[in-house]
Design an enzyme around this catalytic site. Sequence first.
Site, PDB file in Angstrom:
ATOM      1  N   LYS A  81      21.822  29.185 -83.285  1.00  0.00           N
ATOM      2  CA  LYS A  81      21.568  27.783 -83.649  1.00  0.00           C
ATOM      3  C   LYS A  81      22.568  26.924 -82.907  1.00  0.00           C
ATOM      4  O   LYS A  81      23.652  27.400 -82.547  1.00  0.00           O
ATOM      5  CB  LYS A  81      21.747  27.577 -85.163  1.00  0.00           C
ATOM      6  CG  LYS A  81      20.945  26.434 -85.698  1.00  0.00           C
ATOM      7  CD  LYS A  81      19.496  26.825 -85.856  1.00  0.00           C
ATOM      8  CE  LYS A  81      18.644  25.683 -86.349  1.00  0.00           C
ATOM      9  NZ  LYS A  81      17.295  26.139 -86.714  1.00  0.00           N
TER      10      LYS A  81
HETATM   11  P1  NAD Z   1      12.793  16.263 -87.733  1.00  0.00           P
HETATM   12  O1  NAD Z   1      14.060  15.684 -87.242  1.00  0.00           O
HETATM   13  O2  NAD Z   1      11.572  16.147 -86.906  1.00  0.00           O
HETATM   14  O3  NAD Z   1      12.454  15.669 -89.177  1.00  0.00           O
HETATM   15  C1  NAD Z   1      13.361  15.712 -90.236  1.00  0.00           C
HETATM   16  C2  NAD Z   1      12.807  14.810 -91.317  1.00  0.00           C
HETATM   17  O4  NAD Z   1      13.617  14.901 -92.488  1.00  0.00           O
HETATM   18  C3  NAD Z   1      12.776  13.335 -90.917  1.00  0.00           C
HETATM   19  O5  NAD Z   1      11.589  12.749 -91.408  1.00  0.00           O
HETATM   20  C4  NAD Z   1      14.002  12.779 -91.636  1.00  0.00           C
HETATM   21  O6  NAD Z   1      13.885  11.394 -91.901  1.00  0.00           O
HETATM   22  C5  NAD Z   1      13.937  13.567 -92.913  1.00  0.00           C
HETATM   23  N1  NAD Z   1      15.171  13.594 -93.683  1.00  0.00           N
HETATM   24  C6  NAD Z   1      16.430  13.786 -93.249  1.00  0.00           C
HETATM   25  N2  NAD Z   1      17.278  13.735 -94.284  1.00  0.00           N
HETATM   26  C7  NAD Z   1      16.528  13.525 -95.384  1.00  0.00           C
HETATM   27  C8  NAD Z   1      16.807  13.371 -96.764  1.00  0.00           C
HETATM   28  N3  NAD Z   1      18.052  13.465 -97.208  1.00  0.00           N
HETATM   29  N4  NAD Z   1      15.769  13.164 -97.616  1.00  0.00           N
HETATM   30  C9  NAD Z   1      14.498  13.077 -97.177  1.00  0.00           C
HETATM   31  N5  NAD Z   1      14.176  13.215 -95.882  1.00  0.00           N
HETATM   32  C10 NAD Z   1      15.166  13.415 -95.010  1.00  0.00           C
HETATM   33  O7  NAD Z   1      13.107  17.801 -88.065  1.00  0.00           O
HETATM   34  P2  NAD Z   1      12.067  18.985 -88.259  1.00  0.00           P
HETATM   35  O8  NAD Z   1      11.986  19.691 -86.979  1.00  0.00           O
HETATM   36  O9  NAD Z   1      10.845  18.474 -88.929  1.00  0.00           O
HETATM   37  O10 NAD Z   1      12.886  19.917 -89.259  1.00  0.00           O
HETATM   38  C11 NAD Z   1      12.786  19.803 -90.671  1.00  0.00           C
HETATM   39  C12 NAD Z   1      13.296  21.095 -91.309  1.00  0.00           C
HETATM   40  O11 NAD Z   1      12.494  22.194 -90.844  1.00  0.00           O
HETATM   41  C13 NAD Z   1      14.731  21.466 -90.967  1.00  0.00           C
HETATM   42  O12 NAD Z   1      15.330  22.108 -92.064  1.00  0.00           O
HETATM   43  C14 NAD Z   1      14.579  22.447 -89.829  1.00  0.00           C
HETATM   44  O13 NAD Z   1      15.689  23.295 -89.688  1.00  0.00           O
HETATM   45  C15 NAD Z   1      13.345  23.195 -90.293  1.00  0.00           C
HETATM   46  N6  NAD Z   1      12.639  23.898 -89.235  1.00  0.00           N
HETATM   47  C16 NAD Z   1      12.140  23.234 -88.150  1.00  0.00           C
HETATM   48  C17 NAD Z   1      11.448  23.935 -87.174  1.00  0.00           C
HETATM   49  C18 NAD Z   1      10.819  23.255 -86.003  1.00  0.00           C
HETATM   50  O14 NAD Z   1      10.062  23.906 -85.276  1.00  0.00           O
HETATM   51  N7  NAD Z   1      11.045  21.980 -85.766  1.00  0.00           N
HETATM   52  C19 NAD Z   1      11.295  25.334 -87.286  1.00  0.00           C
HETATM   53  C20 NAD Z   1      11.800  25.979 -88.410  1.00  0.00           C
HETATM   54  C21 NAD Z   1      12.467  25.247 -89.368  1.00  0.00           C
END
Ligand code: NAD
Length: 419
Positions: free
Chosen positions: A108
Amino acid sequence: MFDIYSGPVFDMARQQFKQASDILNIPFDQRDRLLYPKRAIAVTCPIHKDDGSTVVYEGYRVQHHLSLGPSKGGVRFAKNVDLGEVAALSLWMSWKCALMNLPYGGAKGGIRVDPYTLSARELEALSRRFMQELIPFVGPHVDVMAPDIGTNEQVMAWFMDTYSNDAGRTVTEIVTGKPVSCGGTVGRREATGRGVTHLIYRAAEVINLDLSKSSAVVQGFGNVGSVVAGELYAMGVKILAVSDHTAAYHDSKGLNIPDIINYVSKHGVLKGYSTQSLTDPKTILTIKCDVLVPAAVERVINEVIANKIDCKILAEAANGPTTIEADAVFAQRPDIFIIPDVLCNSGGVTVSYFEWVQDLQQLFWEESEVIDRMKKIMDKGFYNTINSAKELKVTNRMAAICAGLKRIYMSRKARGLFP
Ligand code: NAD
């Protein structure tokens, strides 16, 4: 030992590791080696801001292990990133890749920055500088990055371009989650959310829930949350509430998700979408619904919230949304079917694996093939988890972690001390 990682997120991962090691009876002298990362790299990333000033951002890359192949994992740009959080996320990636039988260790990365405050030019400068600093430590067979919170396809394109310029040739396989126009795979952007939705469908089958008559709440409306909300909506699920870090909306009659996705694609965030359905973001996770999807950040479900949650399926799209204390509450709540994070969001890394394979072979697949193969791998992980949870008499989370940890332990045992 290794105080550099200490902090609430790594401590949570450490406790999960202890529980799983006890279940698997892993000898004590083997445990530190399986818990602590192989490498952690800290870098400084200076950039020129648009106003001419120079600012230095701190960045990290943690490679948890390379025993099964290159390490693999996302890079997040967020204002509270620290080394312990990145190390915990690398450990979770290790378990996830091993659970899904992918030929990777976990990794990561992150930069401590609020990406919403950067201009497009500043974001490009920071992305390129981060990759530049990490060139000596990454490679298509060493460590392969992908998007996570605050990063996206464009950032991956800048990473790939920076690495390629240094190599003197185009090296598409250095990162995944790139735009399709420069070596990405069809279906990667949607993969994590699609995978989450597929496992919600599987969990609904197990508990006999008719999804077309059910309701859902989604926290986080970025890459993952927006796709889950869109896919569930298309399946006829009533989406009662959504939130991001700027706003939360709740409507008991159901929100118009395509409309909201359209708004967010133009404005970046939920804020300003509506004044009528605005609600308090703090209450979002405790709204009564059938399917609850935390898709934002770690540790949003604590003991108090766990007691108040009123859902049938908890689909952990985010990494680490549930604290150890909340997990103890859920262990006493058989009314909730939990799809644990390491399983639930594994569609992302699974399709990243497909992207890497396609780039290495320069042979590209149709989207239907990507989706079918992803579902097959996820089904295996899902049934493996729920069957071994029954056999071992443990929670779905412990079953998933144990399956991943056991694979890493066995490979290291066979190989010796160095990997
Ligand atoms: P992103 O940056 O596209 O979106 C994150 C979202 O969470 C945004 O809408 C942001 O406004 C919101 N957010 C942040 N803090 C918040 C809070 N305190 N309360 C409510 N909303 C909040 O990120 P993503 O890629 O969608 O990732 C989201 C989660 O999924 C993370 O935990 C990430 O590690 C996990 N994840 C992502 C992927 C991927 O392919 N992008 C893969 C596996 C896991």
